[in-house]
Design a protein around this motif. Structure first.
Motif, PDB file in Angstrom:
ATOM      1  N   GLY A  13      -9.264   2.636   2.957  1.00  0.00           N
ATOM      2  CA  GLY A  13      -8.224   2.346   1.984  1.00  0.00           C
ATOM      3  C   GLY A  13      -7.274   1.246   2.424  1.00  0.00           C
ATOM      4  N   GLY A  14      -6.070   1.279   1.857  1.00  0.00           N
ATOM      5  CA  GLY A  14      -5.147   0.151   1.950  1.00  0.00           C
ATOM      6  C   GLY A  14      -4.189   0.113   3.122  1.00  0.00           C
ATOM      7  N   HIS A  15      -4.201   1.148   3.972  1.00  0.00           N
ATOM      8  CA  HIS A  15      -3.271   1.132   5.111  1.00  0.00           C
ATOM      9  C   HIS A  15      -3.876   0.359   6.287  1.00  0.00           C
ATOM     10  CE1 HIS A  15      -0.944   3.833   2.798  1.00  0.00           C
ATOM     11  NE2 HIS A  15      -1.092   4.952   3.462  1.00  0.00           N
ATOM     12  N   ALA A  16      -4.212  -0.891   6.050  1.00  0.00           N
ATOM     13  CA  ALA A  16      -4.765  -1.782   7.075  1.00  0.00           C
ATOM     14  C   ALA A  16      -4.502  -3.201   6.610  1.00  0.00           C
ATOM     15  CB  ALA A  16      -6.265  -1.547   7.244  1.00  0.00           C
ATOM     16  N   ASP A  17      -4.717  -4.158   7.511  1.00  0.00           N
ATOM     17  CA  ASP A  17      -4.429  -5.546   7.145  1.00  0.00           C
ATOM     18  C   ASP A  17      -5.359  -6.056   6.045  1.00  0.00           C
ATOM     19  OD1 ASP A  17      -2.335  -5.959   9.106  1.00  0.00           O
ATOM     20  OD2 ASP A  17      -3.928  -5.738  10.600  1.00  0.00           O
ATOM     21  N   TYR A  18      -6.594  -5.545   6.044  1.00  0.00           N
ATOM     22  CA  TYR A  18      -7.567  -5.965   5.018  1.00  0.00           C
ATOM     23  C   TYR A  18      -8.272  -4.744   4.439  1.00  0.00           C
ATOM     24  CZ  TYR A  18      -7.110 -10.740   6.767  1.00  0.00           C
ATOM     25  OH  TYR A  18      -6.625 -11.960   7.128  1.00  0.00           O
ATOM     26  N   LEU A  19      -8.735  -4.914   3.197  1.00  0.00           N
ATOM     27  CA  LEU A  19      -9.501  -3.863   2.526  1.00  0.00           C
ATOM     28  C   LEU A  19     -10.771  -4.487   1.953  1.00  0.00           C
ATOM     29  CD1 LEU A  19      -9.744  -1.004   1.084  1.00  0.00           C
ATOM     30  CD2 LEU A  19      -8.542  -2.058  -0.822  1.00  0.00           C
ATOM     31  N   LEU A  20     -11.896  -3.833   2.205  1.00  0.00           N
ATOM     32  CA  LEU A  20     -13.159  -4.252   1.598  1.00  0.00           C
ATOM     33  C   LEU A  20     -13.304  -3.522   0.270  1.00  0.00           C
ATOM     34  CD1 LEU A  20     -15.829  -5.873   2.058  1.00  0.00           C
ATOM     35  CD2 LEU A  20     -16.803  -3.717   2.921  1.00  0.00           C
ATOM     36  N   ALA A  21     -13.332  -4.275  -0.836  1.00  0.00           N
ATOM     37  CA  ALA A  21     -13.355  -3.652  -2.170  1.00  0.00           C
ATOM     38  C   ALA A  21     -14.556  -4.129  -2.972  1.00  0.00           C
ATOM     39  CB  ALA A  21     -12.075  -4.002  -2.936  1.00  0.00           C
ATOM     40  N   GLU A  22     -15.019  -3.274  -3.865  1.00  0.00           N
ATOM     41  CA  GLU A  22     -16.026  -3.696  -4.843  1.00  0.00           C
ATOM     42  C   GLU A  22     -15.296  -4.565  -5.872  1.00  0.00           C
ATOM     43  OE1 GLU A  22     -19.200  -2.735  -4.190  1.00  0.00           O
ATOM     44  OE2 GLU A  22     -18.313  -1.687  -2.480  1.00  0.00           O
ATOM     45  N   GLU A  23     -15.916  -5.684  -6.215  1.00  0.00           N
ATOM     46  CA  GLU A  23     -15.263  -6.569  -7.185  1.00  0.00           C
ATOM     47  C   GLU A  23     -14.960  -5.831  -8.486  1.00  0.00           C
ATOM     48  OE1 GLU A  23     -17.530  -9.546  -9.192  1.00  0.00           O
ATOM     49  OE2 GLU A  23     -15.876 -10.991  -9.182  1.00  0.00           O
ATOM     50  N   VAL A  51     -11.364   8.233   7.043  1.00  0.00           N
ATOM     51  CA  VAL A  51     -11.348   6.775   6.869  1.00  0.00           C
ATOM     52  C   VAL A  51      -9.908   6.243   6.949  1.00  0.00           C
ATOM     53  CG1 VAL A  51     -13.421   6.805   5.423  1.00  0.00           C
ATOM     54  CG2 VAL A  51     -11.155   7.050   4.361  1.00  0.00           C
ATOM     55  N   ILE A  52      -9.766   4.921   6.891  1.00  0.00           N
ATOM     56  CA  ILE A  52      -8.432   4.319   6.792  1.00  0.00           C
ATOM     57  C   ILE A  52      -7.796   4.832   5.502  1.00  0.00           C
ATOM     58  CG2 ILE A  52      -7.152   2.162   6.476  1.00  0.00           C
ATOM     59  CD1 ILE A  52      -9.393   0.799   8.157  1.00  0.00           C
ATOM     60  N   ALA A  53      -6.574   5.357   5.603  1.00  0.00           N
ATOM     61  CA  ALA A  53      -5.920   6.008   4.471  1.00  0.00           C
ATOM     62  C   ALA A  53      -5.335   4.972   3.493  1.00  0.00           C
ATOM     63  CB  ALA A  53      -4.830   6.943   4.973  1.00  0.00           C
ATOM     64  N   GLY A  54      -4.788   5.477   2.385  1.00  0.00           N
ATOM     65  CA  GLY A  54      -4.094   4.616   1.421  1.00  0.00           C
ATOM     66  C   GLY A  54      -4.914   4.355   0.176  1.00  0.00           C
ATOM     67  N   HIS A  55      -4.541   5.015  -0.955  1.00  0.00           N
ATOM     68  CA  HIS A  55      -5.316   4.783  -2.182  1.00  0.00           C
ATOM     69  C   HIS A  55      -4.481   4.108  -3.275  1.00  0.00           C
ATOM     70  CE1 HIS A  55      -3.755   8.916  -3.139  1.00  0.00           C
ATOM     71  NE2 HIS A  55      -3.700   8.436  -4.363  1.00  0.00           N
ATOM     72  N   GLU A  56      -3.435   3.396  -2.865  1.00  0.00           N
ATOM     73  CA  GLU A  56      -2.670   2.603  -3.834  1.00  0.00           C
ATOM     74  C   GLU A  56      -2.543   1.180  -3.285  1.00  0.00           C
ATOM     75  OE1 GLU A  56      -0.105   6.227  -5.844  1.00  0.00           O
ATOM     76  OE2 GLU A  56       1.006   4.767  -4.658  1.00  0.00           O
ATOM     77  N   PRO A  57      -3.675   0.455  -3.235  1.00  0.00           N
ATOM     78  CA  PRO A  57      -3.666  -0.852  -2.577  1.00  0.00           C
ATOM     79  C   PRO A  57      -3.465  -2.018  -3.553  1.00  0.00           C
ATOM     80  CG  PRO A  57      -5.850   0.237  -2.502  1.00  0.00           C
ATOM     81  CD  PRO A  57      -5.026   0.889  -3.571  1.00  0.00           C
ATOM     82  N   CYS A  58      -2.795  -3.037  -3.061  1.00  0.00           N
ATOM     83  CA  CYS A  58      -2.608  -4.252  -3.848  1.00  0.00           C
ATOM     84  C   CYS A  58      -2.543  -5.426  -2.886  1.00  0.00           C
ATOM     85  CB  CYS A  58      -1.319  -4.156  -4.663  1.00  0.00           C
ATOM     86  SG  CYS A  58      -1.076  -5.489  -5.840  1.00  0.00           S
ATOM     87  N   GLY A  59      -3.217  -6.510  -3.217  1.00  0.00           N
ATOM     88  CA  GLY A  59      -3.213  -7.638  -2.286  1.00  0.00           C
ATOM     89  C   GLY A  59      -3.810  -8.891  -2.894  1.00  0.00           C
ATOM     90  N   SER A  88       0.868  -1.184   0.000  1.00  0.00           N
ATOM     91  CA  SER A  88       0.000   0.000   0.000  1.00  0.00           C
ATOM     92  C   SER A  88       0.901   1.229   0.000  1.00  0.00           C
ATOM     93  CB  SER A  88      -0.899  -0.044   1.241  1.00  0.00           C
ATOM     94  OG  SER A  88      -1.768   1.063   1.294  1.00  0.00           O
ATOM     95  N   SER A  89       1.125   1.793  -1.175  1.00  0.00           N
ATOM     96  CA  SER A  89       2.118   2.862  -1.294  1.00  0.00           C
ATOM     97  C   SER A  89       1.494   4.234  -1.023  1.00  0.00           C
ATOM     98  CB  SER A  89       2.780   2.810  -2.677  1.00  0.00           C
ATOM     99  OG  SER A  89       1.838   2.535  -3.685  1.00  0.00           O
ATOM    100  N   ILE A  90       2.377   5.217  -0.806  1.00  0.00           N
ATOM    101  CA  ILE A  90       1.949   6.581  -0.467  1.00  0.00           C
ATOM    102  C   ILE A  90       2.069   7.437  -1.723  1.00  0.00           C
ATOM    103  CG2 ILE A  90       2.456   8.619   0.928  1.00  0.00           C
ATOM    104  CD1 ILE A  90       3.535   6.692   3.080  1.00  0.00           C
ATOM    105  N   CYS A  91       1.018   8.211  -1.990  1.00  0.00           N
ATOM    106  CA  CYS A  91       0.957   9.068  -3.174  1.00  0.00           C
ATOM    107  C   CYS A  91       1.175  10.523  -2.751  1.00  0.00           C
ATOM    108  CB  CYS A  91      -0.418   8.909  -3.815  1.00  0.00           C
ATOM    109  SG  CYS A  91      -0.774  10.031  -5.183  1.00  0.00           S
ATOM    110  N   GLY A  92       1.660  11.343  -3.667  1.00  0.00           N
ATOM    111  CA  GLY A  92       1.836  12.762  -3.390  1.00  0.00           C
ATOM    112  C   GLY A  92       0.549  13.432  -2.937  1.00  0.00           C
ATOM    113  N   SER A  93      -0.590  12.962  -3.461  1.00  0.00           N
ATOM    114  CA  SER A  93      -1.878  13.534  -3.054  1.00  0.00           C
ATOM    115  C   SER A  93      -2.176  13.255  -1.579  1.00  0.00           C
ATOM    116  CB  SER A  93      -3.014  12.979  -3.918  1.00  0.00           C
ATOM    117  OG  SER A  93      -2.891  13.424  -5.245  1.00  0.00           O
TER     118      SER A  93
END
Ligand SMILES: [Zn+2]
Ligand SMILES: [Zn+2]
Length: 349
Positions: free
Chosen positions: A124-134, A62-70, A37-42
């Protein structure tokens, strides 16, 4: 596990930790075990220093982080594409799904009140799990790492979109103003798309050194009042056919325009602030096409991931710091300094 750790950004250049219940995926949703979960300039500009965003950039605690991958840990009822164990990048905006922008894959441009960006208006992605829309998940090719995927979720996706939109090709020289993570992405993708010569500028000494070390550009120049002259010298007095501003600074934008060749194309992707310039001299009389470009589409993100894999390119090469979630405060402090490459929060298996 029923509880997880997550990071909140209070907006005073600090990081706060909280305990949150692990979400359960509802209809059409997936639960993603975070891997990177990387950090963006924004995140720095609009949330970490202060909450200055409005509308789609308004941070709602909310939980921060808008570059999530998992990796998908559970799927809710009605999912059509993904299953447990699949590796996914999350396109970072969940749109309404039914407006014209969403149907074209540009959920970024959705104007429905249902639109919510991960890390801005929904967790967002700065947590152990993320709830995402498929329908916001894009499959991560086997040849790419989770960190590669996180970087494609915003920064590399944004650059890919802009470079495709300006039609960068092998006939072009490319100028990049701003050599932070987005500028480095422009160099890596610009080369892959065929740019013949790549020139970059930045004001930060650390970033100039890093850009030199990574070897992604042909010329790395300090951004100052001599930059324009140096670029003209290197291009036979013509300038570059394509330029992209990744600095988000007025001086960077102006330099990008001034050093664009007559009939050339210039894109602004660096966010925030303002710019003023002599319109006739800098734009009209030089016959320049100026593009504003914001994030990318689901389709183009999938195209980018496929091509990164095919090209054997790894966005993670622009990462200079990988830290665990527990060191998120240090990760944000480093990102705020603006002297390094990409900063990424990574998770143990
Ligand atoms: Zn971003
Ligand atoms: Zn929509």
């Amino acid at each position: 596990m029923s509880s997880m750790q997550g990071v909140i950004l209070p907006g005073d250049s600090t990081v706060a930790f909280g305990a949150f219940p692990v979400p359960r995926p509802g209809c059409g949703q997936v639960l993603v075990k975070m891997k990177a979960s990387s950090i963006c300039g924004s995140d720095i500009r609009a949330i970490y220093r202060e909450h200055l965003g409005k509308g789609p950039e308004a941070y709602q605690g909310v939980i921060a982080g808008h570059e999530p991958c998992g990796q998908i840990a559970a799927v809710g009822p009605g999912c059509k594409q993904f299953t447990e164990g699949d590796r996914v990048v999350i396109y970072h905006i969940a749109g309404c799904g039914v407006c014209q922008d969403c149907k074209h894959g540009y959920m970024i441009s959705c104007r429905s009140p249902l639109r919510a960006a991960y890390g801005w208006q929904r967790d967002g992605g700065h947590a152990d799990y993320l709830l995402a829309e498929e329908n916001t998940c894009v499959r991560l090719p086997d040849g790419l790492s989770y960190v590669d995927g996180a970087l494609a979720a915003c920064g590399f996706g944004t650059v890919y979109e802009a470079l495709r939109r300006v039609g960068l090709c092998g006939a072009d020289r490319l100028l990049i103003t701003g050599l932070g993570p987005v500028g480095l992405a422009a160099a890596m993708l610009g080369r892959a798309l065929g740019a013949g010569e790549i020139i970059g500028t930045d004001t930060a000494q650390g970033r100039l050194v890093l850009a030199e070390r990574l070897g992604l550009l042909d010329s790395v120049l300090p951004a100052d009042d001599r930059s324009l002259g140096k670029i003209m010298d290197r291009t036979g007095g013509q300038g570059c056919e394509v330029s992209i501003d990744c600095s988000g600074a007025a001086a960077g934008r102006l330099l990008a325009l001034q050093a664009t060749r007559q009939w050339g194309r210039c894109a602004f992707v660096g966010e925030g602030g303002e710019v003023s310039f002599d319109v006739s001299q800098a734009l009209i009389h030089k016959q320049i096409t100026l593009y504003g470009s914001w994030v990318t589409s689901l389709r183009h993100m999938a195209d980018l991931l496929e091509r990164l894999d095919r090209w054997g390119l790894h966005p993670e090469n622009t990462v200079t710091h990988r830290l665990p979630l527990g060191e998120a405060a240090e990760a944000y402090r480093l990102a705020d300094k603006g002297q390094d490459g990409k900063i990424c929060i990574v998770f143990e298996d």
